[in-house]
Design a protein around this motif. Structure first.
Motif: not given
Lengths: 342, 342
Positions: B112-133
């Protein structure tokens, strides 16, 4: 006789290259070459004749380079063994009306070449001195249901050869219970399809039992061995009845003899029979090909080209064949269906 | 990350062409190409980096022609994932010290490529704003023993993203009973090996948990992106510890988050997993190749080249693979032994 199409060995054999033209045993020689080799020392090379389909001329030429070009007879169409044998018989008669002939399929195997040569030589001695039709009968070592049987009358041997007997009857491929009965007795032999007779005997037999076919080839006598031969054959051969020599002659003739022999014969009619014919490992596997690794594998036959690496794990009772662009994996118990898989 | 050698897909994969460079799914694209495709629209093409072995440079070049030449980083030897990630992290840091990074294997599949893109985009939003791994955790649909698991603390989600949770622990590939326990609960996820973090976060993590490796790449900073890069990497990279990022960082770091997702992920670690991943017929067979005929065959995976005709009769639960000059037939239950068959 090298005109068969052998569809049971697919994908190894194909109509373009039936099994007689293949190195089925993986020994470096094709079945046709092995057949020709078996007659060396028995029949002079110039007396070997190959009857085949026109389409296979080049294969014969290539595989038997020492065969005189004129000794390749080409059938324009497939008409089973009787017309094939009639053709070559009249062709040989034209050269030598006192010739003595062995007729042999070219796609069978023989393990014991010396025993084979002895059998052929003895049968030929007999046929040269008599007007007998002689078949080589193979002493069975198992109740094989894939072969026809010859019932011999062991009380009635020839006065000239004590080990050549009158044939009582020919039997079609039997059911297992029948085959088991046959081998309990000692006078039933596998019909090898190898015949020995003088040219006079077989020509006369055709005249008696297949008068139309005899007339056809008698009419062709003037052109046989001339430049017009192929054209005349192409025109007339298709008019021959499509019939095996077994039906056309053997089952009708009065005086037929069987020479019981044991020379490790097989008609290689199936992958199972090939498995039985070649060397097996301790687990009953027959591998034809150099680079085959088996793990937990039993009772299989694996046939591949020399260059291919094959790894098989966990199979029991299968045929695995790889050739060019085709791979077949099939239970040996289902191998009669292989012809439907093409 | 495109440097793996994937020996479990022999004979399809080989050290010369491991599985990321193969059209494993028979869809017309290699796994590397499919991986690159998954990031289109998420990551600009010029921001895609491929780290691979020097031996695979030409394969990457050929399969990803739009990738800028400078974005192919070549490891002179295999040192597992930690040095691979360190190299590309410092390389990216040189260009953009505020970059946000997704690290992904190139030999996995995602349905499911769309679900993958959503997951990556959300995780990147989060990692951009935090120092989270952040790791992407896959919601398991079966007690798979071939994957590592991530234990999440579902009571402790990030205040910024309600669907991103603290990681309690990483679990090695479990025994079946343990895996069954995991999936009874809802806070165990498969470790996909896909990580999301800012370049600062990962570089700092290396400084804390792998100080030697950090010093090595810190020392290389002046040459990264210059003509001297490859020579310096060839000299220094072999000095890196051979260690996975999971051991080097994940299991040591304090603040790790998991983003639970469901996008039809598989690491394609085995023929069985490939069978599960591609379309099966009614009998549970997965065929990759155009010209495959199955008779009385169940639960098999058959993988072949397009030109090959394959006929399989009477197999249950086997992998049949044919590639170039190699044929493999093996019970799927024994497939872990395939690497021993080469």
């Amino acid at each position: 006789m090298a005109g068969g199409v052998g569809s049971r060995f697919w994908p190894l054999s194909s109509e373009e290259r039936p099994k007689q033209f293949l190195d089925v045993l993986g020994c470096g020689k094709t079945l046709l070459q092995l057949t020709a080799d078996r007659f060396s020392g028995v029949v002079p090379a110039e007396n070997v004749w190959v009857v085949t389909s026109a389409a296979y001329h080049d294969l014969v030429r290539e595989q038997l380079p020492d065969l005189p070009e004129g000794n390749i007879l080409l059938e324009p169409c497939r008409r089973n063994t009787a017309p094939c044998i009639a053709y070559v018989s009249w062709r040989i008669k034209k050269i030598n009306p006192r010739a003595n002939i062995v007729v042999s399929p070219s796609d069978h195997v023989v393990a014991d070449i010396d025993a084979f040569k002895t059998a052929v030589a003895e049968a030929m001695e007999f046929s040269a001195e008599t007007d007998a039709i002689v078949t080589l009968g193979i002493r069975p070592d198992r109740p094989e249901t894939g072969y026809g049987y010859i019932e011999g009358d062991l009380s009635y041997s020839s006065s000239r050869k004590k080990n050549i007997f009158r044939v009582d009857s020919f039997k079609e491929k039997p059911a297992l219970e029948v085959a088991q009965e046959y081998i309990k007795q000692n006078n039933y032999f596998w019909n090898s399809g190898i015949f020995v007779w003088s040219v006079n005997t077989i020509v006369n037999a055709f005249r008696v039992y297949c008068p139309e076919m005899a007339r056809l080839f008698e009419g062709l006598m003037p052109v046989l061995g001339t430049e017009g031969e192929q054209e005349a054959i192409n025109r007339e051969f298709p008019n021959c009845e499509n019939i095996s020599v077994d039906y056309a002659i053997m089952e009708k003739a009065e005086e037929i003899f069987v020479y019981p022999a044991s020379f490790g014969w097989s008609d290689l009619g199936s992958w199972s029979s090939l498995r039985q014919q070649v060397k097996q490992d301790l687990h009953g596997n027959a591998c034809i090909g150099e680079n085959i690794d088996l793990y937990e594998t039993n009772n299989c036959i694996v046939h591949t080209t020399q260059e291919k690496k094959v790894v098989v794990q966990g199979l029991d009772g299968y045929v695995v064949v790889e050739k060019d662009d085709i791979l077949l994996i099939c239970k040996l118990s289902e191998e009669q269906r292989i012809r439907l898989f093409h």
